[in-house]
Design a protein around this motif. Structure first.
Motif, mmCIF file in Angstrom:
data_model
loop_
_atom_site.group_PDB
_atom_site.id
_atom_site.type_symbol
_atom_site.label_atom_id
_atom_site.label_comp_id
_atom_site.label_asym_id
_atom_site.label_seq_id
_atom_site.Cartn_x
_atom_site.Cartn_y
_atom_site.Cartn_z
ATOM 1 N N ALA A 199 -7.154 -8.941 3.454
ATOM 2 C CA ALA A 199 -6.622 -8.123 4.558
ATOM 3 C C ALA A 199 -6.614 -6.646 4.179
ATOM 4 N N HIS A 200 -6.243 -6.353 2.931
ATOM 5 C CA HIS A 200 -6.222 -4.965 2.480
ATOM 6 C C HIS A 200 -7.635 -4.378 2.506
ATOM 7 N N THR A 201 -8.598 -5.178 2.070
ATOM 8 C CA THR A 201 -9.990 -4.710 2.070
ATOM 9 C C THR A 201 -10.440 -4.396 3.491
ATOM 10 N N MET A 202 -10.139 -5.285 4.422
ATOM 11 C CA MET A 202 -10.556 -5.076 5.809
ATOM 12 C C MET A 202 -9.855 -3.858 6.414
ATOM 13 N N ALA A 203 -8.607 -3.633 6.022
ATOM 14 C CA ALA A 203 -7.892 -2.453 6.536
ATOM 15 C C ALA A 203 -8.499 -1.170 5.972
ATOM 16 N N LEU A 204 -8.857 -1.208 4.677
ATOM 17 C CA LEU A 204 -9.511 -0.024 4.106
ATOM 18 C C LEU A 204 -10.794 0.275 4.867
ATOM 19 N N GLN A 205 -11.469 -0.766 5.299
ATOM 20 C CA GLN A 205 -12.772 -0.594 5.944
ATOM 21 C C GLN A 205 -12.683 -0.097 7.391
ATOM 22 N N THR A 206 -11.476 0.060 7.919
ATOM 23 C CA THR A 206 -11.367 0.645 9.263
ATOM 24 C C THR A 206 -11.483 2.173 9.144
ATOM 25 N N PRO A 207 -11.843 2.847 10.252
ATOM 26 C CA PRO A 207 -11.923 4.318 10.194
ATOM 27 C C PRO A 207 -10.587 4.947 9.825
ATOM 28 N N GLN A 208 -9.493 4.242 10.062
ATOM 29 C CA GLN A 208 -8.169 4.790 9.756
ATOM 30 C C GLN A 208 -7.767 4.523 8.300
ATOM 31 N N ALA A 319 -3.403 9.885 0.546
ATOM 32 C CA ALA A 319 -2.990 8.516 0.897
ATOM 33 C C ALA A 319 -1.716 8.181 0.138
ATOM 34 N N TRP A 320 -0.965 7.272 0.696
ATOM 35 C CA TRP A 320 0.281 6.822 0.051
ATOM 36 C C TRP A 320 0.226 5.300 -0.098
ATOM 37 N N GLY A 321 0.790 4.834 -1.165
ATOM 38 C CA GLY A 321 0.888 3.385 -1.314
ATOM 39 C C GLY A 321 1.725 3.018 -2.512
ATOM 40 N N MET A 322 1.885 1.729 -2.709
ATOM 41 C CA MET A 322 2.700 1.208 -3.806
ATOM 42 C C MET A 322 2.037 -0.052 -4.356
ATOM 43 N N THR A 323 2.410 -0.413 -5.560
ATOM 44 C CA THR A 323 1.947 -1.679 -6.117
ATOM 45 C C THR A 323 2.284 -2.802 -5.129
ATOM 46 N N GLU A 324 3.460 -2.686 -4.518
ATOM 47 C CA GLU A 324 3.941 -3.732 -3.601
ATOM 48 C C GLU A 324 3.156 -3.790 -2.292
ATOM 49 N N THR A 325 2.377 -2.720 -2.000
ATOM 50 C CA THR A 325 1.655 -2.684 -0.722
ATOM 51 C C THR A 325 0.143 -2.764 -0.937
ATOM 52 N N SER A 326 -0.259 -3.221 -2.063
ATOM 53 C CA SER A 326 -1.655 -3.615 -2.404
ATOM 54 C C SER A 326 -2.748 -2.561 -2.576
ATOM 55 N N PRO A 327 -2.659 -1.271 -2.547
ATOM 56 C CA PRO A 327 -1.481 -0.455 -2.317
ATOM 57 C C PRO A 327 -1.517 0.364 -1.027
ATOM 58 N N THR A 330 -0.553 4.334 4.005
ATOM 59 C CA THR A 330 -0.806 5.425 4.954
ATOM 60 C C THR A 330 -1.962 6.274 4.431
ATOM 61 N N VAL A 331 -2.700 6.849 5.376
ATOM 62 C CA VAL A 331 -3.794 7.754 5.025
ATOM 63 C C VAL A 331 -3.716 8.941 5.985
ATOM 64 N N ALA A 332 -3.876 10.146 5.428
ATOM 65 C CA ALA A 332 -3.671 11.355 6.244
ATOM 66 C C ALA A 332 -4.962 11.817 6.927
ATOM 67 N N HIS A 333 -5.475 10.969 7.811
ATOM 68 C CA HIS A 333 -6.603 11.420 8.640
ATOM 69 C C HIS A 333 -6.047 12.270 9.773
ATOM 70 N N LEU A 334 -6.886 13.161 10.271
ATOM 71 C CA LEU A 334 -6.464 13.945 11.437
ATOM 72 C C LEU A 334 -6.715 13.124 12.687
ATOM 73 N N PRO A 358 -3.914 0.542 10.229
ATOM 74 C CA PRO A 358 -3.771 -0.560 11.192
ATOM 75 C C PRO A 358 -3.454 -1.877 10.487
ATOM 76 N N GLY A 359 -2.458 -2.571 11.007
ATOM 77 C CA GLY A 359 -2.079 -3.854 10.405
ATOM 78 C C GLY A 359 -0.687 -3.821 9.814
ATOM 79 N N LEU A 360 -0.180 -2.600 9.522
ATOM 80 C CA LEU A 360 1.168 -2.486 8.968
ATOM 81 C C LEU A 360 2.129 -1.917 10.013
#
Ligand code: AMP
Length: 550
Positions: A199-208, A319-327, A330-334, A358-360
């Protein structure tokens, strides 16, 4: 029953190997550049899977004690692929933490880099390492190692077939494990299931997210022992990109050379790494023309870094993340309607930790548990939940109780959210210091400093630092008549005896009495307000944050 097959990592490697068999995987190693392609990587990963299976590691934990390179990458698919759990261990931790982690995880096998063998030998404790039945050195030969049995990686995988019959796994199958250092007590393990990583991989792969395409050349500088290098190797494989691994201890010059020679388009790392690269680029004639974007996270990136890379035409993405959030959380896109905003508004948005991917889902609550408005001013603790956010710590019900509210993770980060939904970290409730992307436990330092007979009380706070983002400073109440300078030197020695050099506080400051909160705890907020920005003068020692030197 309707529904597809479980979400697992296997299809990502399958796709890369079949659609892009010639795409390169490049690694900087002690012996020079190693280069092969996805076809060979997939073959070697199948052989690794055969070896792990044969060694009885299906369903077990497999530890890695390694930098960023192609063999480490093979374990990313090989271990979870057979149904084992990949446990990446941070070699920069104090020995005692490493012992605890290996014992807690009960790793059955440890992969170790030759350059880290000495560190592992220092941490090695036969009583803590009882579960480890084999050590595999990530090279062609084995250095002198005072533990065993040891084999080298190439011998370990030799002779196994390249057509390993990958099992069908459940999405719930534990696939990864990474420890994070908390405020109190021992590091806490975060498990990643196959589904969380998918799921994390697929979320990274979105434009967001942080999408990776097949014409990208991606260099994860963030260590592979930090939350799977922020999940980048999985996204890179899913996207069919060329991989560039910077190997052990890359200097800014090494990173610049890899960018120029391999044509890196995207790289990821903590602010300290990019501060070092920017300085190097400004002083030398470096061609950054291929470099399109740099992801920065793990700590807040300063404005000067955005402006610096803007001058070189490189988009710094926060970008922001944590070990607990895989990580990644959030990503600071405009947002598209901000593209035409004035320059100040645009940089202000990019400086925040960004928009939730997207997804969180997230909430921000004040001390009373009431949600704060999204006005960019009201602040509260950030809570997040979603398919790649853990809901418990590994075998630590005590820590889990503190950190979760149902399926919501309490992040310990204090944030504001503006009307556009941009999350900005303004403080932290966690009593820890993050130097160059690595945690330092203030409480452990306090306990050590307070063992000195001339220290009545001591509190350790993190103060802002230009290069390392934060450095520890000890505020002490000395015994009457004690000389602060001598005390500081002796306390530094006490810390050094137990912890890595980069844990030694940059400064020891005198105070009459440590302020306390209503509940009697050290009031670190007041201490930070009083001693904050000006406490550290000059540069921290070169080893202050080892991540920068990786
Ligand atoms: P770790 O679990 O080691 O990845 O650390 C996670 C913590 O690092 C977060 O809870 C934040 O306190 C901090 N952090 C991560 N990314 C950022 C960022 N972009 N800006 C500020 N703090 C960050």
């Amino acid at each position: 029953m309707p529904g597809g097959t479980p979400q697992t990592l296997r299809p990502f490697l399958w796709r890369a190997a079949n659609l892009y068999p010639d795409r390169e995987v490049v690694a900087r190693t002690a012996g020079g550049i190693t280069r092969y392609d996805y076809g060979e990587m997939a073959d070697r990963t199948a052989r690794l899977a055969g070896a792990l299976d044969d060694a009885g590691l299906v369903g077990e934990r497999v530890g890695t004690f390694c930098w960023n390179h192609h063999r480490h990458f093979e374990t990313y698919f090989g271990a979870p692929g057979v149904g084992a759990q990949l446990h990446t261990i941070n070699p920069l931790l104090p020995d005692e933490h490493i012992q605890y982690i290996v014992e807690d995880a009960a790793d059955g096998l440890l992969f170790v880099d030759p350059s880290l063998a000495e560190k592992l030998a220092s941490a090695y404790d036969p009583d803590a390492f009882t579960s480890v039945e084999q050590f595999v050195v990530m090279g062609e030969s084995v250095p002198e190692i005072p533990f065993g049995p040891v084999t080298d990686y190439e011998s370990f995988i030799e002779g196994y077939a390249t057509d390993y019959d990958w099992p069908s796994l459940s999405g719930d199958r534990p696939a990864g494990l990474c420890y994070t250092s908390g405020t109190t007590g021992k590091p806490k393990g975060v498990e990643y299931t196959q589904r969380m990583l998918w799921a994390h991989t697929m979320a990274l792969q979105t434009p967001q997210g942080i999408p990776v395409a097949d014409d990208d050349v991606v260099m994860p500088v963030v260590p592979m022992f930090h939350v799977n290098a922020w999940g980048m190797p999985y996204a890179m494989t899913a996207g069919g990109a060329k991989h560039v691994y910077p190997g052990p201890a890359p200097e800014p010059a090494d990173l610049a050379a890899l960018i120029e020679e391999e044509g890196v388009t995207l790289a990821a790392g903590v602010p300290t790494v990019w501060i070092g690269l920017l300085e190097y680029v400004e002083d030398n004639d470096i061609d950054l023309s291929t470099l399109d974007r740099l992801v920065v996270g793990g700590a807040a990136a300063p404005r000067s870094l955005f402006e610096g890379f803007d001058r070189h035409g490189v988009d710094l993405v926060h970008a922001w993340g944590m070990t607990e959030t895989s990580p990644v959380g959030t990503v600071a896109h405009l947002k598209s309607d901000l593209e035409d905003a004035d320059a100040e508004t645009r940089i202000e948005k990019r400086l925040t930790q960004g928009l939730v991917v997207p997804g969180l889902e997230f909430r921000v609550v004040d001390d009373e548990g009431t949600e704060v408005p999204w006005d960019g001013e009201a602040f509260g603790e950030l809570l997040v939940r979603g398919p790649w956010v853990t809901t418990e710590y590994f075998a630590r019900p005590d820590a889990s109780e503190e950190s979760f509210e149902g399926d919501w993770l309490r992040t310990g980060d204090i944030v504001t959210v503006d009307g556009d939904g941009y999350v900005k970290v303004v403080d932290r409730t966690k009593d820890v210091v993050k130097s160059g992307g690595e945690w330092i436990s203030s409480q452990e330092l306090e306990n050590t400093v307070m063992t000195h007979e001339d220290v009545i009380e001591a509190a350790v706070i993190g103060v802002p630092h230009e290069r390392w983002q934060e450095r520890p400073v000890a505020v002490v109440v000395p015994a009457e008549g004690a000389d602060l300078e001598t005390l500081a030197a002796e306390c530094a020695d006490l810390v050094r005896a137990e912890y890595p050099d980069w844990w030694v506080p940059d400064d020891f400051l005198r105070i009459e009495e440590i302020p306390r909160t209503a509940t009697g705890k050290f009031d670190k907020k007041r201490l930070r307000e009083r001693f904050g920005a000006d406490a550290v003068e000059g540069e921290a020692p070169a080893e202050a944050a080892p991540e920068a030197a990786e």
